[in-house]
Design a protein around this motif. Structure first.
Motif, short mmCIF file in Angstrom:
data_model
loop_
_atom_site.label_atom_id
_atom_site.label_comp_id
_atom_site.label_asym_id
_atom_site.label_seq_id
_atom_site.Cartn_x
_atom_site.Cartn_y
_atom_site.Cartn_z
N SER A 233 28.86 1.06 35.90
CA SER A 233 29.10 0.81 37.32
C SER A 233 28.11 -0.20 37.89
CB SER A 233 28.99 2.12 38.11
OG SER A 233 27.68 2.67 37.95
N VAL A 234 27.30 -0.81 37.01
CA VAL A 234 26.24 -1.72 37.47
C VAL A 234 26.59 -3.15 37.10
CG1 VAL A 234 23.79 -2.29 37.29
CG2 VAL A 234 24.52 0.11 37.23
N ARG A 235 26.45 -4.05 38.07
CA ARG A 235 26.64 -5.47 37.82
C ARG A 235 25.28 -6.09 37.52
NH1 ARG A 235 30.45 -9.34 39.21
NH2 ARG A 235 31.61 -7.77 40.39
#
Length: 424
Positions: A233-235
């Motif tokens: 869920s991390v960019r």
């Protein structure tokens, strides 16, 4: 010892040596030895004490102002050594002309360099001279000052405080460069393909504030060397070349370049590296080693440097190289710095870790160190043939992971781990 920029030999005393005295006094000092032939044979000087007096009289009568120098005699060889110190009251003229060394030759300086010598002798800088155009606006600078320093309005008092206006209310060249529009050369950026004949993108940033040029060139870097990836869920933003290093190299080019020439700063972008070429070699009095180790900070453009420092575009004077190197911590590739009389080139390679190497490259790299080794020794320790070793070394040199020093039978190879100095 062979002649070079700071050393000359003369078989006998003629007035031609006075040009070299002017050159040494103007640029870094140097040594002239009398009594040595062009092919390096020791001839000696007859009656050297009388000749020393003659040399002294010629210098005192012909060079203005008179430079600091010392004369010594080797009683055994009858060689006379003249050591000329770099002067503080430049330019030093011989027959109304100032000279410099160009490799092993002594030549007259051109008008631009003469103006630089005059400024240096007066303790002034080009960026502090009055600007030709006094009708300037500063919306870009004002926005930067508001953003970084919470200054609501760029008043005349603020402009005086940061050194852009003199006591008479005149703008200087630093103000012209930071103004919204200027006539100075800018930054020429090119993105190359597989060869230099293939140009995928070309942007020239000029006639605008150097602060805007800095931002524009930074955006072009981000276009080609940064990309986002999704990890769960991390960019995450991946930097193929550390932005910190690129920002520092670009800021240094703007702060330290010579602005009295029409040359542009060149930014060449390749798949595996970025090269930033800044007009103007090292400032007078600074050695390559001092530049690389950040031991001395001689600002060619102190007013611009002060503004960049206040805006946090440079962290502190003299630390740029260290900061670029620190940005490559953990990478097997390192920045490379090369110097010529008229340019400084910073090469920033794409970050490479051991994981990015092929198994053969990794095996060869493991036998390297910061102590130079011959290709034969590397081949023996790695277990590869000489031919394969040279092929692997060539690939690693191209990517900035390995550095080649010396030539011929004295060629050595070292791991590029520390200062990044190249032999140019």
């Amino acid at each position: 010892m062979k002649e070079n920029r700071s050393y000359e030999i003369k078989e006998k005393v003629t007035n031609t040596f006075l040009k070299t005295v002017s050159a040494f006094a103007n640029y870094g000092g140097g040594t002239i030895q009398f009594g040595i032939s062009d092919d390096g044979r020791i001839i000696g000087i007859d009656n050297p004490k009388a000749v020393c007096l003659d040399i002294e009289n010629r210098i005192n009568d012909s060079i203005r102002p008179i430079p600091s120098y010392q004369l010594t005699i080797d009683d055994r060889t009858r060689i006379i050594t003249l050591k000329v110190e770099a002067g503080q009251f430049k330019p030093y003229y011989y027959k109304t002309k100032a000279y410099k060394r160009n490799d092993t030759a002594t030549i007259e300086v051109d008008r631009v360099e003469l103006n630089r010598l005059i400024l240096e002798g007066e303790g002034r800088s080009f960026d502090a001279l009055p600007a030709k155009n006094q009708q300037l606006s500063f919306s870009v600078l004002e926005n930067k000052m508001r953003e970084m320093l919470s200054i609501a309005k760029l008043s005349q008092d603020v402009l005086k405080t940061i050194g852009l206006v003199d006591v008479n209310g005149q703008y200087n060249n630093a103000a012209a460069l930071l103004a919204d529009h200027n006539d100075f050369p800018g930054i020429d950026c090119a993105r190359f393909g597989e060869t230099i004949d293939i140009i995928r993108d070309r942007e020239t940033f000029d006639r605008e504030s150097i602060l805007k040029q800095f931002d524009d060139a930074l955006e072009l870097y981000r276009k080609y060397y940064q990309y986002d990836v999704i990890d769960g869920s991390v960019r995450k933003t991946i930097q193929q070349i550390p932005e910190k290093a690129y920002r520092e190299a670009l800021a240094n080019a703007l702060v330290h370049r010579t602005w009295d020439t029409r040359a542009q700063i060149r930014v060449s972008m390749y798949d595996d590296r970025v090269e930033i070429v800044s007009p103007g070699g090292l400032p007078e009095g600074m050695t390559q080693d001092e530049y690389l180790r950040g031991q001395v900070s001689l600002l060619r453009n102190p007013v611009i440097g002060n503004v960049f420092f206040r805006l946090h575009l440079i962290e502190s004077f003299g630390t740029g190289v260290r900061r670029m190197n620190q940005a490559y911590n953990g990478s097997e590739t390192k920045p490379i710095y090369s110097f010529s009389t008229n340019t400084i080139t910073v090469t920033l390679p794409v970050v490479q870790t051991v994981e990015h190497m092929t198994p053969d490259e990794r095996q060869l790299y493991q036998v390297l160190s910061t102590v130079g080794k011959s290709s034969s020794a590397i081949a023996a320790q790695s277990g590869f043939s000489k031919r394969k070793t040279l092929q692997l070394l060539k690939a690693l040199i191209y990517r900035g992971i390995v550095r080649k020093i010396g030539n011929g039978r004295g060629t050595k190879y070292i791991a590029q781990k520390d200062d990044g100095l190249t032999d140019h």
